[in-house]
Design a protein around this motif. Structure first.
Motif, PDB file in Angstrom:
ATOM      1  N   HIS A  43       0.802  -1.225   0.000  1.00  0.00           N
ATOM      2  CA  HIS A  43       0.000   0.000   0.000  1.00  0.00           C
ATOM      3  C   HIS A  43       0.833   1.273   0.000  1.00  0.00           C
ATOM      4  CE1 HIS A  43      -3.231   2.793   0.757  1.00  0.00           C
ATOM      5  NE2 HIS A  43      -4.110   1.819   0.715  1.00  0.00           N
ATOM      6  N   SER A  44       1.953   1.284   0.709  1.00  0.00           N
ATOM      7  CA  SER A  44       2.755   2.515   0.793  1.00  0.00           C
ATOM      8  C   SER A  44       4.185   2.174   1.169  1.00  0.00           C
ATOM      9  CB  SER A  44       2.166   3.473   1.836  1.00  0.00           C
ATOM     10  OG  SER A  44       2.181   2.882   3.126  1.00  0.00           O
ATOM     11  N   HIS A  92      -0.633   3.098   6.080  1.00  0.00           N
ATOM     12  CA  HIS A  92       0.377   4.152   5.996  1.00  0.00           C
ATOM     13  C   HIS A  92       1.206   4.191   7.276  1.00  0.00           C
ATOM     14  CE1 HIS A  92      -1.956   6.712   2.792  1.00  0.00           C
ATOM     15  NE2 HIS A  92      -1.462   5.586   2.311  1.00  0.00           N
TER      16      HIS A  92
END
Length: 246
Positions: A43-44, A92
């Motif tokens: 995702h990040s 995150h």
């Protein structure tokens, strides 16, 4: 750079103007599955404060995969992994300004996990996990963005469903979090938010509310106050401060 649906992490060079230039290396998270039905969802990716490691939050694997950059070989080298509680969905990460702590917001379980950062071997050591939702909330909600204030005293996280910003105080000696406020985002699905330079204001982007909302940040405890100012914007998903020289 991460690819959510592919579960991939790319190392890309930049040219002199700071524009993406060449794909140097690509790593797949397929090999880090612990169950056959898991789907890698990178995702990040964020650099450690010392610039030595990259931490990639994989929402589908419930892991944070760390890499070291081999500058001579221009490749990503696996460094280690941190396992999150199953079903959490790490999304995150934000480092504390002192470089000692890191905070990961878990989209699926609406939690934030606090870590101690060990720079000697690029490892994250779990401190605690706290809910981003009030104890009396009932309903569906998922987390999105996380940020740490410049003075390191406050951590913020957004809730999509409860439609709020959760505000936490930070114990400077331990890195632990304690909830101090849940403030409405004045719109649905706060996908992203940003503290403005100086940390005096925060702008929240409500994707389903189709608006940007301005909050004043209290200097003493980091709590938020809605200023009454909003701007209409179709489906905002990210908001970043920009500084221009005149």
């Amino acid at each position: 750079m991460t690819s959510y649906h592919g579960g991939l992490v790319d190392l890309i060079s930049l040219n002199r103007e700071g524009v993406a230039d060449q794909l140097l290396d690509e790593q797949s998270h397929e090999g880090y599955k612990t169950a056959s039905d898991q789907q890698p969802r990178a995702h990040s990716a964020f650099f450690s404060p010392d610039g030595q490691y990259i931490f990639v939050q994989d929402l589908g694997l419930d892991k944070i995969i760390s890499y070291r950059i081999n500058k001579n070989g221009r490749k990503l080298e696996f460094n280690g992994e941190t396992v999150i509680e199953p079903g959490s969905g790490p999304r995150h990460l934000a480092f504390h300004p002192n470089g000692k702590y890191a905070y990961v917001i878990n989209e699926l379980k609406s939690t934030i996990t606090a870590f101690r950062y060990l720079p000697e071997d690029g490892r994250l050591e779990t401190i605690q996990t706290v809910s981003t939702l009030p104890a009396d909330f009932e309903g569906e909600s998922y987390c999105a963005e996380i940020a740490v204030s410049g003075d390191g005293r406050t951590v913020y996280g957004s809730n999509r469903g409860h439609d709020s910003i959760a505000v936490f105080s930070v114990d400077q000696s331990s890195g632990e979090l304690a909830p101090v406020q849940y403030v409405s985002t004045e719109g649905g699905h706060p996908r992203h938010f940003s503290l403005m330079p100086g940390d005096r204001f925060m702008v929240v982007a409500n994707r389903d509310g189709n608006n940007l909302v301005l909050y004043e940040v209290h200097s003493e405890d980091g709590t938020l106050r809605f200023t009454g100012q909003t701007v209409r914007q179709s489906k905002p998903v990210c908001v970043k401060p920009a500084v221009f020289e005149i």
